[in-house]
Design a protein around this motif. Structure first.
Motif, PDB file in Angstrom:
ATOM      1  N   LYS A  13       0.820  -1.215   0.000  1.00 31.02           N
ATOM      2  CA  LYS A  13       0.000   0.000   0.000  1.00 31.02           C
ATOM      3  C   LYS A  13       0.852   1.262   0.000  1.00 31.02           C
ATOM      4  N   GLY A  14       2.063   1.169   0.545  1.00 32.98           N
ATOM      5  CA  GLY A  14       2.966   2.321   0.526  1.00 32.98           C
ATOM      6  C   GLY A  14       3.335   2.704  -0.907  1.00 32.98           C
ATOM      7  N   THR A  15       3.682   1.687  -1.686  1.00 34.04           N
ATOM      8  CA  THR A  15       4.026   1.916  -3.097  1.00 34.04           C
ATOM      9  C   THR A  15       2.824   2.489  -3.838  1.00 34.04           C
ATOM     10  N   ALA A  16       1.676   1.845  -3.648  1.00 33.85           N
ATOM     11  CA  ALA A  16       0.469   2.300  -4.333  1.00 33.85           C
ATOM     12  C   ALA A  16       0.148   3.740  -3.926  1.00 33.85           C
ATOM     13  N   GLY A  17       0.293   4.017  -2.652  1.00 33.94           N
ATOM     14  CA  GLY A  17      -0.041   5.354  -2.137  1.00 33.94           C
ATOM     15  C   GLY A  17       0.819   6.438  -2.747  1.00 33.94           C
ATOM     16  N   LYS A  18       2.112   6.149  -2.850  1.00 34.68           N
ATOM     17  CA  LYS A  18       3.027   7.162  -3.409  1.00 34.68           C
ATOM     18  C   LYS A  18       2.678   7.449  -4.861  1.00 34.68           C
ATOM     19  N   VAL A  19       2.401   6.386  -5.619  1.00 35.93           N
ATOM     20  CA  VAL A  19       2.090   6.548  -7.044  1.00 35.93           C
ATOM     21  C   VAL A  19       0.792   7.344  -7.214  1.00 35.93           C
ATOM     22  N   ILE A  20      -0.216   6.957  -6.476  1.00 34.73           N
ATOM     23  CA  ILE A  20      -1.514   7.632  -6.611  1.00 34.73           C
ATOM     24  C   ILE A  20      -1.379   9.109  -6.220  1.00 34.73           C
ATOM     25  N   ALA A  21      -0.691   9.348  -5.108  1.00 41.15           N
ATOM     26  CA  ALA A  21      -0.556  10.731  -4.620  1.00 41.15           C
ATOM     27  C   ALA A  21       0.176  11.591  -5.646  1.00 41.15           C
ATOM     28  N   GLU A  22       1.257  11.061  -6.173  1.00 41.64           N
ATOM     29  CA  GLU A  22       2.052  11.838  -7.125  1.00 41.64           C
ATOM     30  C   GLU A  22       1.238  12.156  -8.375  1.00 41.64           C
ATOM     31  N   ASP A  23       0.601  11.138  -8.932  1.00 45.62           N
ATOM     32  CA  ASP A  23      -0.104  11.342 -10.201  1.00 45.62           C
ATOM     33  C   ASP A  23      -1.359  12.188 -10.055  1.00 45.62           C
ATOM     34  N   LEU A  24      -1.997  12.134  -8.893  1.00 43.27           N
ATOM     35  CA  LEU A  24      -3.225  12.921  -8.727  1.00 43.27           C
ATOM     36  C   LEU A  24      -2.953  14.226  -7.968  1.00 43.27           C
ATOM     37  N   ASN A  25      -1.670  14.484  -7.727  1.00 45.09           N
ATOM     38  CA  ASN A  25      -1.291  15.725  -7.060  1.00 45.09           C
ATOM     39  C   ASN A  25      -1.879  15.861  -5.643  1.00 45.09           C
ATOM     40  N   LEU A  26      -1.825  14.773  -4.928  1.00 41.80           N
ATOM     41  CA  LEU A  26      -2.307  14.763  -3.543  1.00 41.80           C
ATOM     42  C   LEU A  26      -1.100  14.598  -2.619  1.00 41.80           C
ATOM     43  N   ALA A  27      -1.237  15.044  -1.379  1.00 43.42           N
ATOM     44  CA  ALA A  27      -0.161  14.827  -0.410  1.00 43.42           C
ATOM     45  C   ALA A  27      -0.144  13.340  -0.047  1.00 43.42           C
ATOM     46  N   HIS A  28       1.053  12.794   0.178  1.00 48.35           N
ATOM     47  CA  HIS A  28       1.131  11.400   0.617  1.00 48.35           C
ATOM     48  C   HIS A  28       1.482  11.417   2.094  1.00 48.35           C
ATOM     49  N   ILE A  29       0.568  10.952   2.917  1.00 44.84           N
ATOM     50  CA  ILE A  29       0.805  11.013   4.363  1.00 44.84           C
ATOM     51  C   ILE A  29       0.872   9.605   4.922  1.00 44.84           C
ATOM     52  N   SER A  30       2.049   9.227   5.385  1.00 44.08           N
ATOM     53  CA  SER A  30       2.216   7.912   5.991  1.00 44.08           C
ATOM     54  C   SER A  30       2.492   8.108   7.479  1.00 44.08           C
ATOM     55  N   THR A  31       1.610   7.612   8.316  1.00 45.59           N
ATOM     56  CA  THR A  31       1.826   7.799   9.758  1.00 45.59           C
ATOM     57  C   THR A  31       3.061   7.025  10.226  1.00 45.59           C
ATOM     58  N   GLY A  32       3.339   5.870   9.588  1.00 50.38           N
ATOM     59  CA  GLY A  32       4.560   5.123   9.927  1.00 50.38           C
ATOM     60  C   GLY A  32       5.797   5.987   9.660  1.00 50.38           C
ATOM     61  N   ASP A  33       5.830   6.636   8.478  1.00 52.07           N
ATOM     62  CA  ASP A  33       6.961   7.512   8.143  1.00 52.07           C
ATOM     63  C   ASP A  33       7.033   8.705   9.103  1.00 52.07           C
ATOM     64  N   LEU A  34       5.886   9.248   9.460  1.00 53.13           N
ATOM     65  CA  LEU A  34       5.887  10.397  10.387  1.00 53.13           C
ATOM     66  C   LEU A  34       6.458   9.983  11.742  1.00 53.13           C
ATOM     67  N   PHE A  35       6.064   8.810  12.204  1.00 55.96           N
ATOM     68  CA  PHE A  35       6.611   8.312  13.485  1.00 55.96           C
ATOM     69  C   PHE A  35       8.120   8.101  13.368  1.00 55.96           C
ATOM     70  N   ARG A  36       8.538   7.499  12.263  1.00 55.86           N
ATOM     71  CA  ARG A  36       9.974   7.225  12.094  1.00 55.86           C
ATOM     72  C   ARG A  36      10.778   8.515  11.999  1.00 55.86           C
ATOM     73  N   GLU A  37      10.190   9.538  11.381  1.00 56.56           N
ATOM     74  CA  GLU A  37      10.861  10.832  11.297  1.00 56.56           C
ATOM     75  C   GLU A  37      11.035  11.419  12.701  1.00 56.56           C
ATOM     76  N   ASN A  38       9.980  11.313  13.498  1.00 56.91           N
ATOM     77  CA  ASN A  38      10.054  11.802  14.883  1.00 56.91           C
ATOM     78  C   ASN A  38      11.088  11.037  15.699  1.00 56.91           C
ATOM     79  N   LEU A  39      11.171   9.749  15.382  1.00 57.83           N
ATOM     80  CA  LEU A  39      12.114   8.886  16.085  1.00 57.83           C
ATOM     81  C   LEU A  39      13.542   9.292  15.748  1.00 57.83           C
ATOM     82  N   LYS A  40      13.757   9.538  14.464  1.00 54.69           N
ATOM     83  CA  LYS A  40      15.086   9.927  13.995  1.00 54.69           C
ATOM     84  C   LYS A  40      15.505  11.254  14.646  1.00 54.69           C
ATOM     85  N   ASN A  41      14.549  12.168  14.759  1.00 54.12           N
ATOM     86  CA  ASN A  41      14.861  13.477  15.348  1.00 54.12           C
ATOM     87  C   ASN A  41      14.770  13.466  16.875  1.00 54.12           C
ATOM     88  N   GLU A  42      14.487  12.271  17.417  1.00 55.23           N
ATOM     89  CA  GLU A  42      14.392  12.087  18.876  1.00 55.23           C
ATOM     90  C   GLU A  42      13.448  13.078  19.540  1.00 55.23           C
TER      91      GLU A  42
END
Ligand code: ADP
Length: 221
Positions: A13-42
């Motif tokens: 679904k991550g792959t599908a989400g990125k493709v759909i978002a890009e082609d339809l000009n929508l933001a791609h929001i992944s809560t897993g990625d957001l959590f990991r970003e927060n984790l990286k920035n501690e």
């Protein structure tokens, strides 16, 4: 337009989400990625989320909902968004409706990418993620040009703690327990769309994304 992606971890679904978002000009929001970003920035949020993520458990609703609400307020969410990994619980689904309602919007489609679990376990075990840009590779089907190094940004590839087999099993259990409620929720709202993918189905989540996009461009809804 707001599209919610349902589908087990590893369903693509991550792959599908990125493709759909890009082609339809929508933001791609992944809560897993957001959590990991927060984790990286501690950040405090990242540190709180880590204890759940490492075990493959869901981060508590209040924390997750707050994070998503703030993300929906960012400037790239003009035409709508593809939500990847949210909602994961009934409480999150209801609060998403409230948030979107306040923005004069709604969930237009809940796309359920349906892949058999046995295919998923194998697939996740072969996954590697980039520490730099979160790009995902499959060491068998989609390996990087140079082993261990991201094609896109040159970052180091690694196996996430939650991609290890024992954690994957737990994540699939968590998914099984929570997905039925969401599927029923969106079915009752007549926005559910289930598409089979995987080896047995003979098509990838990328193929599903292309099909859905075409329909939307042709005036689905
Ligand atoms: P998956 O491949 O399981 O879809 P994600 O990258 O979406 O993985 O999420 C990784 C982890 O982040 C989850 O196992 C969970 O701990 C946490 N997480 C992500 N989204 C949510 C959510 N909506 N609610 C609670 N926890 C979440």
């Amino acid at each position: 337009m707001y599209i919610v992606l349902l589908g087990a971890p590893g369903s693509g679904k991550g792959t599908a989400g990125k493709v759909i978002a890009e082609d339809l000009n929508l933001a791609h929001i992944s809560t897993g990625d957001l959590f990991r970003e927060n984790l990286k920035n501690e950040t405090p949020l990242g540190l709180e989320a880590k204890q759940y993520m490492d075990k493959g458990e869901l981060v508590p609703d209040d924390v997750t909902i707050r994070m998503l609400k703030s993300r929906l307020g960012e400037s790239d969410v003009v035409n709508g968004a593809v939500l990847d990994g949210f909602p994961r619980t009934g409480v999150q689904a209801k609060s998403l409706d409230v948030m979107l309602n306040e923005m004069g919007a709604k969930v237009d489609m809940a796309l359920n990418i349906d892949v058999p679990f046995d295919e998923i376990v194998e697939r996740i075990a072969n996954r590697r993620s980039c520490r730099g840009c979160s790009e995902i590779y499959n060491v068998v089907f989609n390996p990087p040009k140079q082993e261990g190094i991201c094609d896109k940004c040159g970052g180091e590839l690694y196996q996430r703690e939650d991609q290890k087999p024992e954690v994957v099993q737990n994540r699939l259990e968590v998914y099984k327990n929570s997905s039925a409620e969401l599927i029923n929720y969106y079915d009752a709202k007549h926005v559910l769309r289930t598409e089979k993918a995987g080896d047995k189905a003979g098509r990838t989540s990328y193929d599903v994304a292309e099909k859905i996009e075409k329909e939307i461009k042709n005036g689905w809804n």
